[in-house]
Motif scaffolding. Structure first.
Motif, PDB file in Angstrom:
ATOM      1  N   TYR A 125       0.532  -1.818  -0.198  1.00 48.64           N
ATOM      2  CA  TYR A 125      -0.128   0.125   0.234  1.00 48.64           C
ATOM      3  C   TYR A 125       0.907   1.100   0.101  1.00 48.64           C
ATOM      4  O   TYR A 125       2.025   1.637   0.443  1.00 48.64           O
ATOM      5  CB  TYR A 125      -0.988   0.247   1.216  1.00 48.64           C
ATOM      6  CG  TYR A 125      -1.448  -1.196   1.593  1.00 48.64           C
ATOM      7  CD1 TYR A 125      -3.117  -1.018   0.479  1.00 48.64           C
ATOM      8  CD2 TYR A 125      -1.103  -2.300   1.903  1.00 48.64           C
ATOM      9  CE1 TYR A 125      -3.473  -2.331   0.437  1.00 48.64           C
ATOM     10  CE2 TYR A 125      -2.072  -3.363   2.474  1.00 48.64           C
ATOM     11  CZ  TYR A 125      -3.204  -3.391   0.997  1.00 48.64           C
ATOM     12  OH  TYR A 125      -4.400  -4.400   1.510  1.00 48.64           O
TER      13      TYR A 125
ATOM     14  N   ALA B 260      -6.125   0.740   2.452  1.00 51.76           N
ATOM     15  CA  ALA B 260      -7.155   1.084   1.292  1.00 51.76           C
ATOM     16  C   ALA B 260      -7.781   1.840   1.199  1.00 51.76           C
ATOM     17  O   ALA B 260      -7.884   2.414   0.513  1.00 51.76           O
ATOM     18  CB  ALA B 260      -7.670  -0.712   0.819  1.00 51.76           C
ATOM     19  N   ILE B 261      -8.260   2.226   2.594  1.00 46.61           N
ATOM     20  CA  ILE B 261      -8.858   3.046   2.418  1.00 46.61           C
ATOM     21  C   ILE B 261      -8.498   4.941   2.631  1.00 46.61           C
ATOM     22  O   ILE B 261      -7.989   5.456   1.309  1.00 46.61           O
ATOM     23  CB  ILE B 261      -9.865   3.449   3.216  1.00 46.61           C
ATOM     24  CG1 ILE B 261     -10.771   2.433   3.565  1.00 46.61           C
ATOM     25  CG2 ILE B 261     -10.288   4.757   3.510  1.00 46.61           C
ATOM     26  CD1 ILE B 261     -11.944   2.564   4.287  1.00 46.61           C
ATOM     27  N   ALA B 262      -6.963   4.559   2.850  1.00 45.46           N
ATOM     28  CA  ALA B 262      -6.011   5.676   3.182  1.00 45.46           C
ATOM     29  C   ALA B 262      -5.129   5.650   2.607  1.00 45.46           C
ATOM     30  O   ALA B 262      -5.286   7.400   1.697  1.00 45.46           O
ATOM     31  CB  ALA B 262      -5.025   5.421   4.325  1.00 45.46           C
ATOM     32  N   GLU B 263      -5.118   4.515   1.180  1.00 45.66           N
ATOM     33  CA  GLU B 263      -4.298   5.276   0.199  1.00 45.66           C
ATOM     34  C   GLU B 263      -5.069   5.445  -0.754  1.00 45.66           C
ATOM     35  O   GLU B 263      -4.521   6.135  -1.761  1.00 45.66           O
ATOM     36  CB  GLU B 263      -3.393   3.461  -0.635  1.00 45.66           C
ATOM     37  CG  GLU B 263      -3.960   2.639  -1.256  1.00 45.66           C
ATOM     38  CD  GLU B 263      -3.081   2.201  -1.337  1.00 45.66           C
ATOM     39  OE1 GLU B 263      -2.115   1.636  -1.347  1.00 45.66           O
ATOM     40  OE2 GLU B 263      -4.552   1.239  -2.349  1.00 45.66           O
ATOM     41  N   SER B 264      -6.390   5.161  -1.111  1.00 37.85           N
ATOM     42  CA  SER B 264      -7.157   6.286  -1.729  1.00 37.85           C
ATOM     43  C   SER B 264      -7.725   7.711  -2.341  1.00 37.85           C
ATOM     44  O   SER B 264      -7.815   8.072  -2.527  1.00 37.85           O
ATOM     45  CB  SER B 264      -8.730   5.007  -1.923  1.00 37.85           C
ATOM     46  OG  SER B 264      -9.163   5.996  -0.983  1.00 37.85           O
ATOM     47  N   GLY B 265      -7.042   8.167  -0.726  1.00 40.29           N
ATOM     48  CA  GLY B 265      -7.362   9.710  -0.758  1.00 40.29           C
ATOM     49  C   GLY B 265      -6.460  10.352  -1.476  1.00 40.29           C
ATOM     50  O   GLY B 265      -5.509   9.673  -2.581  1.00 40.29           O
TER      51      GLY B 265
ATOM     52  N   THR C  27       1.591   5.452   0.729  1.00 35.06           N
ATOM     53  CA  THR C  27       1.062   6.045   1.718  1.00 35.06           C
ATOM     54  C   THR C  27       2.033   7.577   1.466  1.00 35.06           C
ATOM     55  O   THR C  27       3.240   7.107   0.698  1.00 35.06           O
ATOM     56  CB  THR C  27       1.092   5.677   3.599  1.00 35.06           C
ATOM     57  OG1 THR C  27       3.105   5.360   3.374  1.00 35.06           O
ATOM     58  CG2 THR C  27       0.177   4.686   3.727  1.00 35.06           C
TER      59      THR C  27
ATOM     60  N   ALA D 114      -1.518   4.914  10.818  1.00 33.57           N
ATOM     61  CA  ALA D 114      -2.598   3.948   9.827  1.00 33.57           C
ATOM     62  C   ALA D 114      -3.287   3.379   9.773  1.00 33.57           C
ATOM     63  O   ALA D 114      -3.821   2.551  11.113  1.00 33.57           O
ATOM     64  CB  ALA D 114      -2.217   3.872   8.461  1.00 33.57           C
TER      65      ALA D 114
ATOM     66  N   HIS E 202      -5.296  -4.199   6.515  1.00 31.43           N
ATOM     67  CA  HIS E 202      -5.514  -4.221   5.116  1.00 31.43           C
ATOM     68  C   HIS E 202      -6.574  -3.695   4.475  1.00 31.43           C
ATOM     69  O   HIS E 202      -6.513  -2.651   3.553  1.00 31.43           O
ATOM     70  CB  HIS E 202      -6.088  -5.122   4.795  1.00 31.43           C
ATOM     71  CG  HIS E 202      -5.130  -6.913   3.805  1.00 31.43           C
ATOM     72  ND1 HIS E 202      -3.422  -6.260   3.756  1.00 31.43           N
ATOM     73  CD2 HIS E 202      -4.287  -7.871   5.242  1.00 31.43           C
ATOM     74  CE1 HIS E 202      -2.840  -7.135   3.262  1.00 31.43           C
ATOM     75  NE2 HIS E 202      -3.219  -8.329   4.168  1.00 31.43           N
ATOM     76  N   ALA E 203      -8.059  -3.575   5.153  1.00 33.27           N
ATOM     77  CA  ALA E 203      -8.757  -2.519   4.643  1.00 33.27           C
ATOM     78  C   ALA E 203      -8.249  -0.727   5.127  1.00 33.27           C
ATOM     79  O   ALA E 203      -8.734   0.052   4.615  1.00 33.27           O
ATOM     80  CB  ALA E 203     -10.079  -2.902   6.062  1.00 33.27           C
ATOM     81  N   ALA E 204      -8.124  -0.773   6.506  1.00 34.44           N
ATOM     82  CA  ALA E 204      -8.065   0.430   6.438  1.00 34.44           C
ATOM     83  C   ALA E 204      -6.622   1.157   5.421  1.00 34.44           C
ATOM     84  O   ALA E 204      -6.457   2.442   5.096  1.00 34.44           O
ATOM     85  CB  ALA E 204      -6.838   0.505   8.221  1.00 34.44           C
TER      86      ALA E 204
END
Length: 296
Positions: free
Chosen positions: A49, A179-184, A51, A60, A175-177
């Motif tokens: 991921y 995936a959201i953090a990098e989609s910003g 960041t 994160a 993994h879930a967190a």
């Protein structure tokens, strides 16, 4: 994918050519970069991921783990960890099911063997080891690895990589967190620089330099009134201090090394790019020459 409106991306920030849909372009570049890094590092048992830096990735992961009810305890001496993290690191906790470790101290060069308990999840700050001769041992011991892309990987400033081991149930919240953090929102220019650097590197994301802190090197340093701070070989830098505690700046000119004034330490490092499996390069002779040039 539908066109973006002003609530998703300000019209003044839309590109006039190339990738017109920002979020699709960013996702594609992130996927390319992480998959390439995982492949080049030999980290096929991990998912990567992106960041903004090591700290963003680390926070994160901490948030995800603690939200899922896990307790995290720091391991190792306080001096092992990156000094600015001192205010935010969790305390040592014998009941913790997660442990935070710093693989290589940036101040001393000391190596943590990462020998965590079999029942614990190991989170590692690998800023000074990912992309070095210590990578294989790191990936064998860690469950989660955080590192920047601007140190030994030699790719670009302004990005971090988090590697999370695949198919481990307790890591699913991480993994879930991430995936959201990098989609910003991230800079497309930055993502393009990273993917271009990976293409240009062509797998050469390893720093092949290593120094062996053997008795011969320690004796040589002692002859100049200096003492290596590291505890093991294989690290691509050497940290020194004075034997008698006098300021390093009284002994050496400020050239060819990084001065860490709070620890009265000097860090001498070097970089030779290579691929996984390339033989390491012993740079001890060059280190001695660099120290010799710096001595007053």
């Amino acid at each position: 994918m539908s066109a973006l409106d002003a609530a998703a991306l300000h019209p003044a920030l839309e590109e006039t050519d190339g990738d017109r849909h920002y979020f699709a372009a960013a996702a594609r570049l992130r996927r390319t970069a992480t998959e390439t890094l995982v492949r080049d590092l030999g980290a096929d048992r991990f998912i990567g991921y992106l960041t903004h830096n090591t700290t963003a990735g680390l926070l994160a992961v901490w948030w995800a783990a603690t939200r899922a009810g896990h307790r995290i305890g720091s391991r190792g001496l306080g001096s092992q960890h990156y000094p600015p993290y001192a205010a935010i690191l969790p305390a040592d906790d014998s009941e913790a099911t997660w442990e935070f470790r710093t693989h290589v101290s940036p101040v001393t060069g000391a190596v943590d063997p990462l020998g965590g308990g079999a029942s614990r999840t190991v989170l590692v700050d690998a800023a000074q080891s990912l992309g070095t001769c210590l990578t294989a041992s790191l990936l064998g011991a860690a469950d989660v690895v955080v590192a920047p892309t601007h140190k030994h990987l030699g790719l670009c400033v302004g990005a971090g990589i988090v590697l999370v081991r695949r198919e481990v149930p307790q890591l699913e919240p991480v993994h879930a967190a991430l995936a959201i953090a990098e989609s910003g929102a991230q800079s497309l220019d930055q993502l393009r620089r990273l993917t271009a650097a990976l293409t240009a590197a062509d797998g050469r994301v390893f720093n092949r330099v290593r120094f062996e802190l053997d008795d011969g090197l320690r004796s040589w340093c002692a002859g100049h009134g200096l003492r290596p701070l590291g505890t093991a070989g294989g690290v691509p830098f050497v940290c020194l201090t004075t034997i008698d505690g006098s300021p390093l700046t009284e002994r050496m000119s400020l050239r060819g090394w990084r001065h860490m004034a709070d620890a009265n330490a000097a860090r001498f490092s070097h970089h030779i790019p290579g691929r996984a499996g390339d033989a390491p390069v012993d740079h001890t002779a060059a280190f001695r020459a660099a120290v010799g040039r710096a001595l007053l």
